[in-house]
Write a protein that holds these residues in place. Structure first.
Motif, short mmCIF file in Angstrom:
data_model
loop_
_atom_site.label_atom_id
_atom_site.label_comp_id
_atom_site.label_asym_id
_atom_site.label_seq_id
_atom_site.Cartn_x
_atom_site.Cartn_y
_atom_site.Cartn_z
N PHE A 104 5.40 28.99 -41.02
CA PHE A 104 6.78 29.35 -40.74
C PHE A 104 7.38 30.19 -41.86
N LYS A 105 7.06 29.84 -43.09
CA LYS A 105 7.55 30.62 -44.23
C LYS A 105 7.00 32.05 -44.18
N LEU A 106 5.73 32.17 -43.79
CA LEU A 106 5.12 33.49 -43.68
C LEU A 106 5.78 34.29 -42.56
N VAL A 107 6.01 33.65 -41.43
CA VAL A 107 6.69 34.32 -40.31
C VAL A 107 8.07 34.79 -40.74
N GLU A 108 8.80 33.93 -41.43
CA GLU A 108 10.14 34.30 -41.90
C GLU A 108 10.09 35.52 -42.81
N LYS A 109 9.08 35.56 -43.68
CA LYS A 109 8.91 36.69 -44.60
C LYS A 109 8.59 37.97 -43.84
N ILE A 110 7.70 37.89 -42.87
CA ILE A 110 7.33 39.05 -42.07
C ILE A 110 8.54 39.60 -41.32
N LEU A 111 9.29 38.70 -40.68
CA LEU A 111 10.44 39.11 -39.87
C LEU A 111 11.56 39.69 -40.72
N LYS A 112 11.67 39.21 -41.94
CA LYS A 112 12.72 39.71 -42.84
C LYS A 112 12.56 41.21 -43.07
N ASN A 113 11.32 41.70 -43.05
CA ASN A 113 11.07 43.12 -43.24
C ASN A 113 11.65 43.97 -42.10
N TYR A 114 11.93 43.32 -40.97
CA TYR A 114 12.48 44.02 -39.81
C TYR A 114 13.92 43.61 -39.53
N ASN A 115 14.52 42.91 -40.50
CA ASN A 115 15.90 42.41 -40.36
C ASN A 115 16.06 41.52 -39.14
N ILE A 116 15.03 40.71 -38.88
CA ILE A 116 15.05 39.75 -37.78
C ILE A 116 15.19 38.35 -38.38
N ASN A 117 16.20 37.62 -37.97
CA ASN A 117 16.41 36.27 -38.47
C ASN A 117 15.43 35.30 -37.83
N PHE A 118 14.93 34.36 -38.64
CA PHE A 118 14.03 33.31 -38.16
C PHE A 118 14.72 31.97 -38.33
N ARG A 119 14.83 31.20 -37.25
CA ARG A 119 15.52 29.92 -37.29
C ARG A 119 14.68 28.84 -36.62
N THR A 120 14.78 27.62 -37.14
CA THR A 120 14.05 26.49 -36.57
C THR A 120 15.06 25.42 -36.13
N PHE A 121 14.71 24.69 -35.07
CA PHE A 121 15.58 23.66 -34.50
C PHE A 121 14.75 22.43 -34.16
N ASP A 122 15.39 21.27 -34.23
CA ASP A 122 14.74 20.05 -33.77
C ASP A 122 15.79 19.13 -33.14
N ARG A 123 15.40 17.89 -32.85
CA ARG A 123 16.30 16.97 -32.16
C ARG A 123 17.65 16.81 -32.85
N THR A 124 17.65 16.95 -34.17
CA THR A 124 18.88 16.72 -34.93
C THR A 124 19.87 17.87 -34.79
N THR A 125 19.41 19.05 -34.38
CA THR A 125 20.29 20.22 -34.28
C THR A 125 20.46 20.73 -32.86
N LEU A 126 19.76 20.10 -31.92
CA LEU A 126 19.87 20.49 -30.51
C LEU A 126 20.84 19.55 -29.79
N LEU A 127 21.24 19.94 -28.59
CA LEU A 127 22.08 19.09 -27.77
C LEU A 127 21.39 17.75 -27.50
N SER A 128 22.16 16.68 -27.45
CA SER A 128 21.60 15.38 -27.09
C SER A 128 21.19 15.39 -25.63
N LYS A 129 20.34 14.43 -25.25
CA LYS A 129 19.88 14.35 -23.86
C LYS A 129 21.06 14.18 -22.92
N GLU A 130 22.00 13.31 -23.28
CA GLU A 130 23.17 13.07 -22.44
C GLU A 130 23.98 14.35 -22.24
N ASP A 131 24.16 15.11 -23.33
CA ASP A 131 24.98 16.33 -23.26
C ASP A 131 24.28 17.44 -22.47
N TYR A 132 22.97 17.64 -22.71
CA TYR A 132 22.33 18.76 -22.01
C TYR A 132 22.16 18.47 -20.52
N ILE A 133 22.00 17.20 -20.15
CA ILE A 133 21.93 16.86 -18.73
C ILE A 133 23.27 17.15 -18.06
#
Length: 223
Positions: free
Chosen positions: A131-160
């Protein structure tokens, strides 16, 4: 600073990356109304392929987990997100390895790449380094790299709930004058829950689906 052979080779492999992003968004929809990416999403143990009918993308977005569905719903709601695709572009790490990101995003400000994982804290060192390598590669093209997991995504109740609101709000066309009326009369009003909003719509001779629209597109209730 001297560039290593590996870095030079990786740059060569990814030299047309921006064009690949553009082409991914220009790619014609399949006859099945699905967007077909670089990697065909297939069911595997513990996963279920689903298709999100994206109004923003004018087609079906392929997803392989409920976490990806939660993210797609969030992207659909954000005004600065113009389009998004899943499994659509190869990013080379070296001559033998590449990744195909979960999501590529076209925003009002440029491109982004999003990866969705169940728990970022439990990623292996190899995955973290990739992921760090991908972020570095994308930075050369001014492309943001972001990661998400259960703690930053909508809860099951909310997305349903939001998925139901989305489907209801887009099931049939909402009359523009009714929507404008609704947006005007809810100003400076506080609603404790969705049922209060539904009742308020009915009391003003407005359809409940307008409440669903207002909720989904962040006009009221703060979901």
């Amino acid at each position: 600073m001297q560039v290593s052979y590996i870095e030079h080779k990786t740059a060569q492999l990814n030299q047309n990356l921006l064009r690949k992003f553009e082409e991914a968004f220009q790619k014609q929809i399949h006859v099945s109304s699905k967007f077909i990416g670089e990697r065909r999403i297939k069911s595997r143990v513990g996963s279920r392929v689903s298709f999100f009918p994206s109004k923003k993308n004018c087609g079906l977005i392929s997803l392989e987990s409920n976490l990806e569905l939660a993210h797609a719903i969030s992207l659909e709601r954000e005004e600065d997100i113009l389009q998004y695709r899943t499994q659509a572009v190869k990013i080379y790490l070296n001559e033998q390895q590449y990744i195909i990101p979960d999501f590529i995003i076209r925003t009002m400000y440029g491109f982004e790449v999003h990866e969705i994982k169940p728990n970022l804290e439990t990623l292996s060192e190899i995955k973290v380094s990739r992921f760090k390598l991908v972020e570095k590669i994308l930075k050369n093209y001014n492309i943001n790299f972001r990661t998400f997991d259960r703690t930053t995504l909508l809860s099951k109740e909310d997305y349903i709930f939001l998925n139901i609101s989305y489907q209801r709000a887009n099931h049939k066309k909402i009359i523009k004058s009714d929507l404008e009326k609704a947006e005007l009369i809810i100003k400076k009003r506080v609603f404790n829950n969705k049922n209060e909003l539904y009742d308020f719509m009915k009391s003003n001779n407005l359809e409940e689906i307008i409440a669903d629209y207002l909720i989904f597109y962040k006009k009221v209730l703060g979901f």
